[in-house]
Design a protein around this motif. Structure first.
Motif, PDB file in Angstrom:
ATOM      1  N   PHE A  13     -58.294  32.017 -37.702  1.00 17.95           N
ATOM      2  CA  PHE A  13     -57.488  32.587 -37.269  1.00 17.95           C
ATOM      3  C   PHE A  13     -57.350  33.760 -38.570  1.00 17.95           C
ATOM      4  CE2 PHE A  13     -58.743  29.496 -33.752  1.00 17.95           C
ATOM      5  CZ  PHE A  13     -59.915  30.633 -33.314  1.00 17.95           C
ATOM      6  N   ASP A  14     -57.608  34.992 -38.483  1.00 18.00           N
ATOM      7  CA  ASP A  14     -56.907  35.641 -39.206  1.00 18.00           C
ATOM      8  C   ASP A  14     -56.025  35.056 -40.364  1.00 18.00           C
ATOM      9  OD1 ASP A  14     -56.550  37.010 -36.635  1.00 18.00           O
ATOM     10  OD2 ASP A  14     -55.467  35.758 -36.325  1.00 18.00           O
ATOM     11  N   VAL A  18     -57.244  27.415 -39.113  1.00 19.13           N
ATOM     12  CA  VAL A  18     -57.486  25.955 -38.020  1.00 19.13           C
ATOM     13  C   VAL A  18     -58.158  24.811 -38.390  1.00 19.13           C
ATOM     14  CG1 VAL A  18     -57.444  25.700 -35.806  1.00 19.13           C
ATOM     15  CG2 VAL A  18     -56.877  27.734 -36.673  1.00 19.13           C
ATOM     16  N   PRO A  37     -51.149  16.521 -32.687  1.00 19.66           N
ATOM     17  CA  PRO A  37     -50.097  16.795 -32.125  1.00 19.66           C
ATOM     18  C   PRO A  37     -50.760  18.008 -31.332  1.00 19.66           C
ATOM     19  CG  PRO A  37     -49.957  17.003 -33.761  1.00 19.66           C
ATOM     20  CD  PRO A  37     -51.071  15.637 -33.961  1.00 19.66           C
ATOM     21  N   SER A  38     -49.622  19.641 -30.818  1.00 16.97           N
ATOM     22  CA  SER A  38     -49.970  20.226 -30.395  1.00 16.97           C
ATOM     23  C   SER A  38     -50.746  21.698 -31.350  1.00 16.97           C
ATOM     24  CB  SER A  38     -48.968  21.022 -29.029  1.00 16.97           C
ATOM     25  OG  SER A  38     -49.472  22.233 -28.802  1.00 16.97           O
ATOM     26  N   GLY A  39     -51.464  22.288 -31.148  1.00 13.54           N
ATOM     27  CA  GLY A  39     -51.736  23.253 -32.159  1.00 13.54           C
ATOM     28  C   GLY A  39     -52.160  22.626 -33.743  1.00 13.54           C
ATOM     29  N   CYS A  40     -52.971  21.411 -33.391  1.00 14.00           N
ATOM     30  CA  CYS A  40     -53.992  20.702 -34.286  1.00 14.00           C
ATOM     31  C   CYS A  40     -55.566  21.060 -34.342  1.00 14.00           C
ATOM     32  CB  CYS A  40     -53.730  19.492 -34.174  1.00 14.00           C
ATOM     33  SG  CYS A  40     -54.304  18.296 -33.079  1.00 14.00           S
ATOM     34  N   GLY A  41     -55.931  21.815 -33.781  1.00 10.86           N
ATOM     35  CA  GLY A  41     -57.079  22.844 -33.608  1.00 10.86           C
ATOM     36  C   GLY A  41     -57.953  21.385 -33.132  1.00 10.86           C
ATOM     37  N   LYS A  42     -57.656  20.911 -32.333  1.00 11.85           N
ATOM     38  CA  LYS A  42     -58.110  19.855 -31.044  1.00 11.85           C
ATOM     39  C   LYS A  42     -59.495  20.633 -29.985  1.00 11.85           C
ATOM     40  CE  LYS A  42     -55.129  18.594 -28.997  1.00 11.85           C
ATOM     41  NZ  LYS A  42     -53.711  18.969 -29.304  1.00 11.85           N
ATOM     42  N   SER A  43     -58.406  21.928 -29.151  1.00 17.92           N
ATOM     43  CA  SER A  43     -59.662  22.567 -28.422  1.00 17.92           C
ATOM     44  C   SER A  43     -60.293  23.569 -29.114  1.00 17.92           C
ATOM     45  CB  SER A  43     -57.801  23.221 -27.229  1.00 17.92           C
ATOM     46  OG  SER A  43     -57.417  22.973 -26.796  1.00 17.92           O
ATOM     47  N   THR A  44     -59.857  23.856 -30.160  1.00 15.09           N
ATOM     48  CA  THR A  44     -60.638  24.731 -31.172  1.00 15.09           C
ATOM     49  C   THR A  44     -62.359  23.646 -31.538  1.00 15.09           C
ATOM     50  OG1 THR A  44     -58.452  25.957 -32.438  1.00 15.09           O
ATOM     51  CG2 THR A  44     -61.213  26.837 -33.221  1.00 15.09           C
ATOM     52  N   GLU A 177     -57.602  18.314 -22.082  1.00 15.47           N
ATOM     53  CA  GLU A 177     -56.643  18.727 -21.460  1.00 15.47           C
ATOM     54  C   GLU A 177     -56.726  18.434 -20.123  1.00 15.47           C
ATOM     55  OE1 GLU A 177     -53.698  19.675 -23.173  1.00 15.47           O
ATOM     56  OE2 GLU A 177     -53.713  19.692 -25.258  1.00 15.47           O
ATOM     57  N   HIS A 210     -53.414  15.243 -25.589  1.00  9.13           N
ATOM     58  CA  HIS A 210     -52.429  15.264 -26.703  1.00  9.13           C
ATOM     59  C   HIS A 210     -51.725  14.200 -26.162  1.00  9.13           C
ATOM     60  CE1 HIS A 210     -50.410  18.714 -24.490  1.00  9.13           C
ATOM     61  NE2 HIS A 210     -49.304  17.745 -23.761  1.00  9.13           N
TER      62      HIS A 210
END
Ligand SMILES: Nc1ncnc2c1ncn2[C@@H]1O[C@H](COP(=O)(O)OP(=O)(O)OP(=O)(O)O)[C@@H](O)[C@H]1O
Ligand SMILES: [Mg+2]
Lengths: 383, 315, 278
Positions: A13-14, A18, A37-44, A177, A210
């Motif tokens: 991203f930009d 990710v 952990p949060s922000g590690c790219g799971k949702s992506t 989640e 998470h």
């Protein structure tokens, strides 16, 4: 039922990466959790599988068929969102009916006023109603079908969202989640329900969370992600007992694994807190870190000692926090028998079995061990 | 420090004394409350509520500005009014104006908001451009429009002639004048509606679109029907009613550009009221027109405040 | 990825439609500037051209300022709108504070009246207020332009809603420090309410700068004219003859607000959309 294969998926991203090349195969019918952990790219990653987000490179294959460029709706996957994403203006019934109507009715039949008058529409609506009734039965939401999402509790909304996903019998379920908006008690309950649902449907579940407890209790396999990379995939037991990386060891398990400073000698022997372990390895000499799970620490005897600085008695078990003099270190030990709690401030000896130890090198990689023979000269750590 | 003093006081002073001091405290605050609201209350009485009652009362009199006497004449003003052809023309023109401007400005506003929101580039530039007419003094822009619509030297007819189409004397022709004013009204209101719609669009959760996409709503139209339109429902009704109220009040463009002409083809309620009340000074008669106007606008306003309380309930 | 093609097609279409719409929205502005820059002979030519052959903006502006006392009218606009806003705040803020934070008999009735006051369109009260000003001999004065608007039911409502969100603890802390109720309004609540006051200020200034109906009714003297009234008179005197100066005058009248808007768009849009809530 589907097998999902990911090969070297990259996404940025930009300009920030990710996902840094994810290779991964989800087997048919398995319940796999993506944790990290949060922000590690799971949702992506999940959204790339769903087709909601295009990857920069790499390929997604469902049952061997590449799906890149295929619309989310055509991939025949279902997704349950963290916020449930129920249509607030539609009743529970209509919410669940949306995917069926979108699939079974033509664009003309869906028109607001004209649609219901068309010949085939009645029969199709009949089929839809029957399917929804069956789903409502299974999920125990039949009394809620007339209500709007705003009039449902969190757990009920959750079930409606699952119903909307189930109703069209997708190849796989994607969950992002789904339980994080529920209170702790309901979360435990829904955990069991979802696991049960998976056993019944025998469909592929990809479950992002998470919360390591969710992953441990529900899934057949866990994939641990950190910083956009998959660092380990395995069964919950493998991940817990045999972490390949110190970050995995630290992420999985509650309370956290104890990490003690250690050293690898030239001859392959390992010291921890100045005492030698009855272990050896083939690694090069230098600093290392030694992990021991709280439940593997034996209190009362052993070469080490510490002061009790804090006690957490949970009733069924207790956690003893020990401060180790000189080392400026704290560790946590689990005590199964809460009837014999040590006194606060008391001085306790402790040790651990050699097979309780996980050793990691200075960059956090796991060091394979071999149990030492008895002819070691150095003093053994523990019986 | 004062905190400590308070607690000691509270502990030491017996309940009876406390009961004595509390109302005193309360009443001092009550006095200041009355002092604080007094100017607002007085002005509201003199400038809003009094005049509102006044205009209703006035509509039952034959009062004329400057006349030494007036008398109560009951419903005579209304009878005159309903017998007056000009009133009916004005009412019909006003309703025509509302019926043209409201859908025009609402649909255009929605379309522009959707277009702006459907991409990411140049959003704020477009928003600024479309909002500009809302900011510009309408009277000044009406004068500009008048010259744009000039039969001979205007831009509009120039373009029409360039395209080989017939030209019109827009504001001087009784068949086009009202619609020319409608066009100006739409031009001025679009940006305002667009901004309200943009706010509504932004507040739709993104995940609903993703859910729709996964549920099989693959075309933009299907997603609009399933998510956007129902989610915008409250905003849309709100925008419709607000546009309705504002269109009912149309006056500026009429007064500057046509004075209700040619041959009453652009006569609207407020303009009639203005002419009767402030040019002929027939205050009683003008008050009756005001009351009719008020009935329409209050009806719309009540609908709006009903709707404003109701939104989409979702958590 | 594979649909980048259709995506870019959609983007192109979006820009095409929006630019076409923007051209219509901007046409009057462009036409105004164009005409204001043309000499008389070019204005009265049937041939369409936007860019003048001879640039005459300065001449037209000079003529506009010579024919009408535009500076005076702009100054009137400033005086009137600022006075209205300041008085509105002075009246509304204390009342809003009392309605939001104090308990007194009649509070609910007063608030209901405020809510009702919002519903009354300004045209409805015009005749009685005009008669009242006539009675007290205030017609054709700054007072006539300002007084009727010193009370803004909407302003009271807006501030009251805002004050509701200010924690009671803040008010109590101020009382503990010995600040009077009156002092609380100006020293505690006003600073807390600056964003709401700004939005309301923009709303109020724009509404009254652009207002035509009321000045038209109460004014007679030329030197009191507000900007919209000034353009209207200019047009009545000059239309048909000197469009160049007329457009130049229109430009001058809309310039202050338009320029302010371009500098603080977000705040202006916020303020103006309040009209919708009204
Ligand atoms: N649309 C987007 N634009 C820019 N950056 C994004 C976007 N979506 C995600 N990111 C970034 O990508 C990274 C991974 O995001 P992602 O949502 O996949 O995390 P996550 O593992 O699901 O975290 P969480 O557990 O908090 O949900 C984050 O740093 C996030 O800021
Ligand atoms: Mg996430």
């Amino acid at each position: 039922m589907a097998q999902i294969e990911l090969s070297t998926i990259r996404k940025s991203f930009d300009g920030t990466d990710v996902l840094k090349g994810i290779d991964f195969r989800i087997e048919d019918g398995e319940f796999i959790s993506l944790v990290g952990p949060s922000g590690c790219g799971k949702s992506t990653l999940l959204r790339i599988i769903a087709g909601l987000e295009p990857q920069n490179s790499g390929q997604v294959r469902i049952d061997g068929r590449p799906v890149d460029g295929i619309r989310p709706s055509a991939r025949n996957l279902a997704m349950v969102f963290q916020s449930y994403a129920l249509y607030p203006h539609l009743s529970t019934f209509d919410n669940i009916a949306v995917p069926l109507r979108m699939r079974r009715l033509s664009a003309i039949e869906r028109l607001p006023l004209l649609g219901p008058l068309l010949p085939g529409r009645r029969a199709k609506e009949h089929g839809i109603r029957a399917d929804i009734a069956a789903i409502a039965e299974q999920l125990d939401i039949a009394p809620l079908l007339r209500r709007k999402p705003g009039q449902l509790s969190g757990g009920q909304r959750q079930r409606v969202a699952v119903g909307r996903a189930m109703v069209r019998e997708p190849l796989a379920f994607l969950f992002d989640e789904p339980l994080s908006n529920l209170d702790a008690k309901l979360r435990v309950h829904m955990r069991a329900e979802l696991a049960e649902l998976h056993r019944r449907l025998k469909t592929t579940f990809v479950y992002v969370t998470h919360d390591q407890a969710e992953a441990m209790t529900m899934s057949s396999r866990i994939a641990v992600m950190m910083g956009g990379e998959l660092i380990q995939v395995g069964t919950p037991a493998e991940i817990y007992n045999d972490p390949g990386d110190i970050r995995v060891a630290e992420f999985i398990g509650s309370p956290k694994i104890n990490i003690l400073p250690g050293r690898v000698w030239k001859d392959g022997g390992i010291d921890v807190l100045g005492s030698a372990l009855r272990l050896a390895c083939g690694a090069t000499a230098g600093e290392c870190r030694v992990g021991v799970r709280p439940e593997r620490i034996d209190l009362g005897a052993g070469p080490f000692s510490g002061n009790v600085v804090h006690l957490e008695n949970l009733g069924a078990e207790a956690f003893v926090h020990l401060a180790i003099e000189g080392a400026g270190l704290r560790l946590i030990a689990r005590l199964a028998d809460v009837r014999h709690l040590p006194a606060m401030g008391s001085h306790l000896a402790f040790g651990f079995a050699s097979d309780a130890v996980q050793v990691f090198d200075s960059i956090g990689k796991r060091i394979p061990l071999k149990v030492e023979q008895a002819e070691r000269v150095r003093e053994p750590a523990h019986v | 420090m004062s905190d400590g003093a308070m607690t000691i006081d509270a502990a030491a002073v017996p309940a009876r004394a406390a009961r004595r001091t509390l109302p005193a405290h309360g009443s001092r605050r009550t006095y200041s409350a009355y002092a604080l609201v007094a100017p607002a209350a007085a002005l509201m009485l003199v400038m809003l509520l009094g005049p509102l009652a006044g205009v209703i009362a006035l509509s039952f009199t034959d009062y004329q500005l400057g006349a030494p006497h007036f008398s109560w004449i009951g419903l005579a003003n209304y009878q005159d009014l309903f017998a007056d052809k000009v009133f009916w023309i004005a009412l019909r023109n006003t309703l025509t104006y509302v019926v043209v401007v409201v859908p025009g400005a609402v649909i255009a506003g929605l379309a522009i908001a959707l277009l702006i929101q459907s991409g990411t580039s140049l959003r704020s530039l477009y928003r600024t451009i479309y909002f500009l007419p809302v900011m510009a003094t309408l009277i000044a822009m009406a004068v500009v429009w008048e010259f744009m619509l000039h039969p001979q030297f205007g831009l509009v007819n120039g373009l029409l002639r360039g395209a080989g189409l017939p030209a019109f004397a827009w504001l001087q022709d009784r068949s086009t004048a009202l619609y020319a004013l409608c066009a100006i009204g739409i031009w001025q209101a679009v940006g305002f509606n667009m901004v309200l719609f943009l706010a509504g669009l932004v507040s739709i959760p993104k995940q609903l679109y993703e859910a729709a996409e996964i549920d099989g709503a693959s075309s933009g139209w299907a997603r609009f029907r399933l998510v956007t339109w129902p989610m915008l429902g409250p905003v849309t009704t709100f925008v419709v009613v607000v546009s309705g109220i504002r269109s009912f009040q149309v006056f500026d463009t009429v007064h500057v550009l046509t004075k209700g002409g040619p041959s009453k083809s652009t006569e609207v309620l407020i303009h009639t009221m203005y002419t009767e009340g402030f040019e002929f000074f027939r205050s009683g008669y003008a008050a009756a027109i005001t009351v009719v106007f008020l009935v329409f606008v209050l009806a719309l306003t009540l609908i709006k405040s009903r709707l404003a309380d109701r939104g989409v309930h979702y958590t | 990825m594979s649909n980048t093609h259709s995506v870019s097609l959609q983007a192109v279409l979006r820009h095409l439609l929006l630019i076409a719409g923007a051209a219509i929205m901007l046409a009057p502005f462009i036409w105004m500037i164009s005409t204001a820059s043309k000499p008389q002979t070019e204005v009265f030519s049937s041939e369409l051209h936007l860019i003048p052959y001879r640039f005459a903006l300065w001449d037209n502006l000079r003529e506009a300022f010579a024919k009408a006392n535009l500076l005076r009218f702009l100054l009137n606009g400033v005086i009137v709108t600022i006075s209205i806003f300041v008085l509105q705040v002075m009246v509304a803020l204390p009342a809003a504070y009392a309605l939001a934070k104090l308990r007194f008999r009649g509070r609910d009735t007063l608030f209901a009246l405020v809510l009702f006051g919002i519903l009354i369109p300004p045209q409805a009260t015009a005749i009685p207020v005009f008669l009242l000003l006539h009675k007290v001999g205030l017609l054709d004065s700054y007072a006539a332009l300002v007084l009727p608007f010193t009370i803004s039911a909407f302003g009271i409502f807006l501030m009251r809603q805002f004050f509701k969100t200010v924690p009671d603890d803040l008010v109590d802390a101020a009382r503990m420090d010995g600040i009077s109720e009156f002092g609380i309004v100006w020293r505690v609540m006003l600073p807390a309410a600056i964003p709401a006051v700004t939005a309301f200020g923009i709303f109020s200034v724009v509404a009254h700068w652009n207002d035509y109906f009321w000045p038209l009714i109460v004014l007679n003297s030329e030197q009191l004219r507000t900007p919209p009234l000034a353009v209207a008179h200019f047009r009545n005197n000059e239309a048909g003859t000197s469009y160049g100066p007329l457009m130049a005058a229109a430009m001058v009248i809309i310039a202050p607000l338009v320029i302010a808007f371009l500098f603080a768009q977000r705040r202006f849009i916020e303020g103006i959309t309040l009209t919708g809530i009204k």
